[in-house]
Design an enzyme around this catalytic site. Structure first.
Site, PDB file in Angstrom:
ATOM      1  N   GLU A  96       0.867  -1.182   0.000  1.00  0.00           N
ATOM      2  CA  GLU A  96       0.000   0.000   0.000  1.00  0.00           C
ATOM      3  C   GLU A  96       0.899   1.225   0.000  1.00  0.00           C
ATOM      4  O   GLU A  96       1.929   1.265   0.663  1.00  0.00           O
ATOM      5  CB  GLU A  96      -0.898   0.015   1.232  1.00  0.00           C
ATOM      6  CG  GLU A  96      -1.858   1.187   1.246  1.00  0.00           C
ATOM      7  CD  GLU A  96      -2.801   1.185   2.432  1.00  0.00           C
ATOM      8  OE1 GLU A  96      -3.679   2.064   2.472  1.00  0.00           O
ATOM      9  OE2 GLU A  96      -2.675   0.315   3.314  1.00  0.00           O
ATOM     10  N   TYR A 147      -2.812  10.765  -8.516  1.00  0.00           N
ATOM     11  CA  TYR A 147      -2.666   9.316  -8.649  1.00  0.00           C
ATOM     12  C   TYR A 147      -2.859   8.881 -10.099  1.00  0.00           C
ATOM     13  O   TYR A 147      -2.113   8.044 -10.608  1.00  0.00           O
ATOM     14  CB  TYR A 147      -3.658   8.580  -7.738  1.00  0.00           C
ATOM     15  CG  TYR A 147      -3.441   8.835  -6.266  1.00  0.00           C
ATOM     16  CD1 TYR A 147      -2.164   8.868  -5.712  1.00  0.00           C
ATOM     17  CD2 TYR A 147      -4.517   9.054  -5.408  1.00  0.00           C
ATOM     18  CE1 TYR A 147      -1.967   9.101  -4.366  1.00  0.00           C
ATOM     19  CE2 TYR A 147      -4.319   9.285  -4.052  1.00  0.00           C
ATOM     20  CZ  TYR A 147      -3.043   9.315  -3.544  1.00  0.00           C
ATOM     21  OH  TYR A 147      -2.837   9.549  -2.216  1.00  0.00           O
TER      22      TYR A 147
END
Length: 186
Positions: A96, A147
């Site tokens: 992550e 992102y």
């Protein structure tokens, strides 16, 4: 240290903690984070001690921005946030990703995108990971754009999985695979 064009990553130091407490206690900064209670310096100190016990690849990195000397002298560096690869699963080579740009004067200038690209490069080219993933609130369009610019794609939506400002919001799950990263470099 890990260098980018305008930024660098370095190990976090105890002397950085007061800045991080300020960032995490700022409502504008923590709106996009899973922080919902005020943070004390004592709690941050305990977090730091525990963080140092984690494997080196999972210890957060301080993000610094290059400050060129207008008179041509040596550049200086300003702490603006941190980033990390969390809970690395070495069997499937997945982690992550998390990022915090706490200095609001540096928002909207591409530092988040540059940080993501440098962290992704480190994850795939140095640590040989296969998959990166992250969670982002649907109410954080600036982060979602960063992102996407770094190659992450929407993988799923956790409906009404968080509460912010008294309203339930969706949490988006985004990911990037090694082959997608390599294809974007061609």
């Amino acid at each position: 240290m890990i260098y980018g064009e305008r930024i660098r990553f370095r190990h976090m130091e105890r002397s950085d903690l007061p800045r991080f407490v300020d960032y995490l206690n700022d409502p504008e900064v923590n709106w996009g984070l899973a922080v919902y209670l005020p943070l004390s310096m004592a709690a941050e100190e305990q977090w730091f001690v525990n963080m140092l016990k984690r494997p080196p690849a999972e210890q957060p990195l301080a993000i610094e921005v290059r400050q060129p000397d207008p008179e041509g002298g040596a550049d200086t560096w300003k702490l603006v946030g941190n980033c990390a690869l969390l809970d690395i699963d070495w069997r499937v080579r997945s982690a992550e990703l998390g990022i915090l740009i706490g200095e609001k004067d540096y928002w909207g200038q591409g530092y988040g995108t540059e940080t993501l690209r440098l962290l992704v490069k480190h994850a795939f080219e140095t640590l040989n990971l296969h998959r990166l993933w992250l969670r982002v609130y649907e109410t954080n369009p600036r982060a979602i754009r960063a992102y996407e610019k770094a190659g992450f794609v929407l993988e799923g939506r956790q409906r009404q999985a968080e509460i912010k400002g008294g309203k339930y919001i969706d949490v988006l799950v985004m990911s990037l695979l090694r082959e997608e990263y390599l294809a974007s470099k061609e």
